[in-house]
Design an enzyme around this catalytic site. Structure first.
Site, PDB file in Angstrom:
ATOM      1  N   GLU A 136       0.770  -0.999   0.144  1.00  0.00           N
ATOM      2  CA  GLU A 136       0.147  -0.110   0.047  1.00  0.00           C
ATOM      3  C   GLU A 136       1.225   1.011  -0.091  1.00  0.00           C
ATOM      4  O   GLU A 136       2.058   0.853   1.076  1.00  0.00           O
ATOM      5  CB  GLU A 136      -0.476  -0.082   1.191  1.00  0.00           C
ATOM      6  CG  GLU A 136      -1.734   0.838   1.027  1.00  0.00           C
ATOM      7  CD  GLU A 136      -3.163   1.045   1.971  1.00  0.00           C
ATOM      8  OE1 GLU A 136      -3.146  -0.308   2.752  1.00  0.00           O
ATOM      9  OE2 GLU A 136      -3.698   1.855   2.542  1.00  0.00           O
ATOM     10  N   LYS A 159      -7.831  -0.473  10.526  1.00  0.00           N
ATOM     11  CA  LYS A 159      -7.512  -0.792   9.111  1.00  0.00           C
ATOM     12  C   LYS A 159      -6.042  -0.436   9.311  1.00  0.00           C
ATOM     13  O   LYS A 159      -5.047  -1.125   9.455  1.00  0.00           O
ATOM     14  CB  LYS A 159      -8.447  -0.851   8.480  1.00  0.00           C
ATOM     15  CG  LYS A 159      -7.468  -1.678   7.341  1.00  0.00           C
ATOM     16  CD  LYS A 159      -6.993  -0.499   6.532  1.00  0.00           C
ATOM     17  CE  LYS A 159      -6.360  -1.541   5.307  1.00  0.00           C
ATOM     18  NZ  LYS A 159      -5.979  -0.944   4.362  1.00  0.00           N
ATOM     19  N   ASP A 187       3.997 -14.326  12.139  1.00  0.00           N
ATOM     20  CA  ASP A 187       2.417 -14.150  11.514  1.00  0.00           C
ATOM     21  C   ASP A 187       1.306 -13.781  12.012  1.00  0.00           C
ATOM     22  O   ASP A 187       0.285 -13.186  12.724  1.00  0.00           O
ATOM     23  CB  ASP A 187       2.346 -15.911  12.451  1.00  0.00           C
ATOM     24  CG  ASP A 187       0.433 -16.556  11.947  1.00  0.00           C
ATOM     25  OD1 ASP A 187      -0.405 -15.578  11.823  1.00  0.00           O
ATOM     26  OD2 ASP A 187       0.280 -17.637  12.738  1.00  0.00           O
ATOM     27  N   HIS A 190      -2.401  10.675   0.216  1.00  0.00           N
ATOM     28  CA  HIS A 190      -2.658   9.353  -0.944  1.00  0.00           C
ATOM     29  C   HIS A 190      -2.540   9.423  -2.112  1.00  0.00           C
ATOM     30  O   HIS A 190      -1.597   8.675  -2.858  1.00  0.00           O
ATOM     31  CB  HIS A 190      -3.776   8.402  -0.072  1.00  0.00           C
ATOM     32  CG  HIS A 190      -4.259   7.384   0.608  1.00  0.00           C
ATOM     33  ND1 HIS A 190      -4.661   6.620   0.213  1.00  0.00           N
ATOM     34  CD2 HIS A 190      -3.743   7.635   1.295  1.00  0.00           C
ATOM     35  CE1 HIS A 190      -5.032   5.775   1.086  1.00  0.00           C
ATOM     36  NE2 HIS A 190      -3.987   5.926   2.392  1.00  0.00           N
TER      37      HIS A 190
HETATM   38  P1  NDP Z   1       8.315 -22.817  16.137  1.00  0.00           P
HETATM   39  O1  NDP Z   1       7.508 -24.290  16.200  1.00  0.00           O
HETATM   40  O2  NDP Z   1       9.996 -22.912  15.609  1.00  0.00           O
HETATM   41  O3  NDP Z   1       8.808 -23.339  18.085  1.00  0.00           O
HETATM   42  C1  NDP Z   1      10.244 -22.118  18.089  1.00  0.00           C
HETATM   43  C2  NDP Z   1      10.944 -22.437  17.930  1.00  0.00           C
HETATM   44  O4  NDP Z   1      12.648 -21.791  18.885  1.00  0.00           O
HETATM   45  C3  NDP Z   1      11.288 -24.422  19.154  1.00  0.00           C
HETATM   46  O5  NDP Z   1      12.600 -25.021  18.044  1.00  0.00           O
HETATM   47  C4  NDP Z   1      13.481 -23.638  19.796  1.00  0.00           C
HETATM   48  O6  NDP Z   1      13.841 -24.294  19.858  1.00  0.00           O
HETATM   49  C5  NDP Z   1      13.229 -22.150  19.117  1.00  0.00           C
HETATM   50  N1  NDP Z   1      14.256 -21.366  20.117  1.00  0.00           N
HETATM   51  C6  NDP Z   1      15.747 -21.214  20.109  1.00  0.00           C
HETATM   52  N2  NDP Z   1      15.493 -19.911  20.929  1.00  0.00           N
HETATM   53  C7  NDP Z   1      14.873 -20.354  21.485  1.00  0.00           C
HETATM   54  C8  NDP Z   1      14.017 -18.866  22.817  1.00  0.00           C
HETATM   55  N3  NDP Z   1      15.177 -18.353  23.343  1.00  0.00           N
HETATM   56  N4  NDP Z   1      12.970 -18.780  23.202  1.00  0.00           N
HETATM   57  C9  NDP Z   1      12.058 -19.887  22.432  1.00  0.00           C
HETATM   58  N5  NDP Z   1      12.817 -20.238  21.380  1.00  0.00           N
HETATM   59  C10 NDP Z   1      13.416 -20.704  21.248  1.00  0.00           C
HETATM   60  O7  NDP Z   1       7.515 -21.682  16.926  1.00  0.00           O
HETATM   61  P2  NDP Z   1       6.542 -21.130  17.341  1.00  0.00           P
HETATM   62  O8  NDP Z   1       6.196 -22.654  18.739  1.00  0.00           O
HETATM   63  O9  NDP Z   1       6.624 -20.113  17.566  1.00  0.00           O
HETATM   64  O10 NDP Z   1       5.613 -21.437  16.420  1.00  0.00           O
HETATM   65  C11 NDP Z   1       5.169 -20.704  15.770  1.00  0.00           C
HETATM   66  C12 NDP Z   1       4.623 -20.836  13.836  1.00  0.00           C
HETATM   67  O11 NDP Z   1       3.750 -21.356  14.811  1.00  0.00           O
HETATM   68  C13 NDP Z   1       4.448 -19.433  13.206  1.00  0.00           C
HETATM   69  O12 NDP Z   1       4.943 -19.580  12.424  1.00  0.00           O
HETATM   70  C14 NDP Z   1       3.240 -19.567  13.253  1.00  0.00           C
HETATM   71  O13 NDP Z   1       2.341 -19.421  11.713  1.00  0.00           O
HETATM   72  C15 NDP Z   1       2.478 -21.308  13.582  1.00  0.00           C
HETATM   73  N6  NDP Z   1       1.009 -21.624  14.029  1.00  0.00           N
HETATM   74  C16 NDP Z   1       0.785 -20.444  14.148  1.00  0.00           C
HETATM   75  C17 NDP Z   1      -0.416 -20.942  14.754  1.00  0.00           C
HETATM   76  C18 NDP Z   1      -2.258 -19.916  15.270  1.00  0.00           C
HETATM   77  O14 NDP Z   1      -1.278 -19.235  15.334  1.00  0.00           O
HETATM   78  N7  NDP Z   1      -2.992 -20.452  15.756  1.00  0.00           N
HETATM   79  C19 NDP Z   1      -1.070 -22.614  15.183  1.00  0.00           C
HETATM   80  C20 NDP Z   1      -0.089 -23.469  14.749  1.00  0.00           C
HETATM   81  C21 NDP Z   1       0.562 -22.831  13.988  1.00  0.00           C
HETATM   82  P3  NDP Z   1      13.422 -25.635  21.453  1.00  0.00           P
HETATM   83  O15 NDP Z   1      12.558 -26.689  19.964  1.00  0.00           O
HETATM   84  O16 NDP Z   1      15.381 -25.754  21.455  1.00  0.00           O
HETATM   85  O17 NDP Z   1      12.746 -25.607  21.584  1.00  0.00           O
END
Ligand code: NDP
Length: 417
Positions: free
Chosen positions: A78, A258, A274, A371
């Site tokens: 936009e 918006k 996300d 705009h």
């Molecule tokens: P991930 O599944 O990628 O988990 C976070 C990763 O980051 C883990 O592998 C973790 O490692 C790693 N990590 C490294 N450093 C850190 C830290 N300091 N703190 C926390 N984690 C760390 O991502 P999310 O669980 O955040 O999920 C986000 C994704 O889920 C987005 O892409 C979203 O679109 C999607 N999603 C959204 C939904 C919704 O909004 N309703 C539903 C389902 C999915 P380790 O494994 O070692 O802990």
């Protein structure tokens, strides 16, 4: 339909392109577009990957947040968004900058039980085992606890009609946490199933992230708001009135909000977050009092304009596709952030800056003036103007009685004669 899309997800990239080309009779030049934007590392991020889809990325400037200067990368198609954010931020910078508040950062997930003859009794049973259930949650993703995060609280809510929601609050540290929380919820759901002798209906994170609220505020001396023939005091009054209308009228509130999300989404995309999750949470929060209202609030005492915006902004600086998106990584460096909390603070300030600029324009010169200049640029390019032709074309378009595609094409033709 002639092409065969069966097992499309198992095909190689070249096979996919060939199938699509056959189905939709693509020319070689059209097929080349898939190649032009193709990124091999994105092959495994989504299913049926064809190519990337480019969106412009730019920088909003002038941000001062909690005493620190920031530049803000934004991804948006936009034209006026970045100019407006920079403009709003400039006014607030002159007033000392934004202040933000962020008390806690926990994600909430829910396990829903159904067909309960006595939901109160089931809720009491679950709550009496809360400590054990929190341990189960932590055991399902132990690395989170090692990083200082983990399950914090369990709450039950009777929803009616025999349903009960068991809400799990988790400190997800630097991540948005959806996947981590979903794994923890599934483990807790199993334990709850055994405990209550019922099979839970579902377990999933809630995007209504009321334990991840962040607030931006600013106090602007009215003198800084002067616009053309409008005194600063009058502009402040009009902004406050526009804010009140957004509290009263959902039609206006929707557009007001918006505008706020124009800024927040653009930063969300630039940082690999996300934006659908943020959108759903923000709009749900806007209706918390029973009616959909403007997310921000502006008031004035005649001397100062006071602005505030509070939203759930559960974002991450790790997780999801952030680590594999080089630009999302680079944008964290441009933002100068090292924590998800910092990102939340910048995003809420961006939303408030965006809102200030939009409403100020709306109640003074009108939104179209600013705009249209940018829209005309897009129109000129869409009509086939070269970048060198754009400046002269814009001058002519601004004088033209109709600013449409046909007029623009005519002007380009004249320019080239
Ligand atoms: P991930 O599944 O990628 O988990 C976070 C990763 O980051 C883990 O592998 C973790 O490692 C790693 N990590 C490294 N450093 C850190 C830290 N300091 N703190 C926390 N984690 C760390 O991502 P999310 O669980 O955040 O999920 C986000 C994704 O889920 C987005 O892409 C979203 O679109 C999607 N999603 C959204 C939904 C919704 O909004 N309703 C539903 C389902 C999915 P380790 O494994 O070692 O802990």
């Amino acid at each position: 339909m002639t092409a065969d899309f069966r097992h499309f997800y198992q095909k190689s990239w070249a096979e996919r392109v060939a199938i699509v080309a056959e189905q939709t009779q693509l020319s070689a030049a059209e097929q080349a577009l898939f190649k032009k934007y193709y990124l091999p590392q994105h092959h495994d991020i989504i299913e049926n990957y064809l190519t990337d889809y480019p969106l412009p990325m730019g920088l909003a400037v002038n941000f001062v947040i909690d005493g620190q200067a920031h530049i803000v990368p934004m991804v948006t198609e936009e034209p006026s968004v970045i100019a407006a954010a920079s403009n709003g931020a400039k006014i607030v910078k002159r007033a000392g900058g934004f202040r933000t508040t962020l008390k806690r950062r926990e994600m909430i997930g829910q396990i829903v039980l159904e067909q309960l003859p006595d939901p109160q009794q089931t809720a009491a049973l679950i709550e009496s085992h809360a400590v054990r259930l929190l341990e189960v949650a932590d055991a399902a993703h132990p690395s989170l606890k090692k990083r200082g995060g983990g399950a914090r609280k369990l709450r039950t809510r009777i929803l009616g009609a025999g349903y009960l929601s068991v809400d799990l609050f988790v400190d997800v540290q630097a991540a948005m946490g959806a996947n981590m929380l979903n794994s923890m919820l599934e483990a807790v759901a199993k334990s709850i199933g055994v405990l209550t002798k019922t099979a839970p209906l579902m377990s999933i994170l809630s995007n209504y992230a009321t334990a991840s609220l962040v607030k931006a505020e600013c106090d602007i001396p009215v003198g800084l708001l002067q616009a053309g023939r409008y005194s600063g005091q009058l502009v402040a009054q009009k902004i406050a009135a526009a804010s009140q209308v957004a509290q009263l009228d959902p039609y206006r509130a929707t557009t007001h909000n918006k505008g706020i999300m124009n800024g927040i989404d653009a930063v969300a995309v630039a940082t690999g977050n996300d934006w659908r999750a943020l959108e759903s949470g923000a709009h749900a929060y806007a209706v918390q009092a029973g009616q959909y209202r403007g997310m921000s609030c502006w008031t004035t005492d005649g001397q100062t304009l006071y602005g505030s915006l509070e939203l759930p902004l559960p974002v991450g600086i790790v997780g999801g596709s952030i680590k594999i998106n080089e630009l999302a990584q680079l944008n964290q460096r441009l933002l100068g952030i090292t924590s998800a909390r910092d990102l939340e603070r910048i995003m809420v300030a961006t939303g408030l800056a965006q809102n200030l600029a939009a409403v100020r324009a709306l109640v003074t010169t009108g939104i179209q003036q600013g705009h249209m200049h940018l829209q005309l640029k897009s129109l000129a390019l869409a009509a086939g103007a070269t970048p060198e032709e754009v400046p002269r074309l814009l001058q002519q378009l601004e004088q033209a009685p109709h600013q449409d595609l046909a007029t623009t094409q005519r002007l380009i033709a004249t320019l080239r004669r």
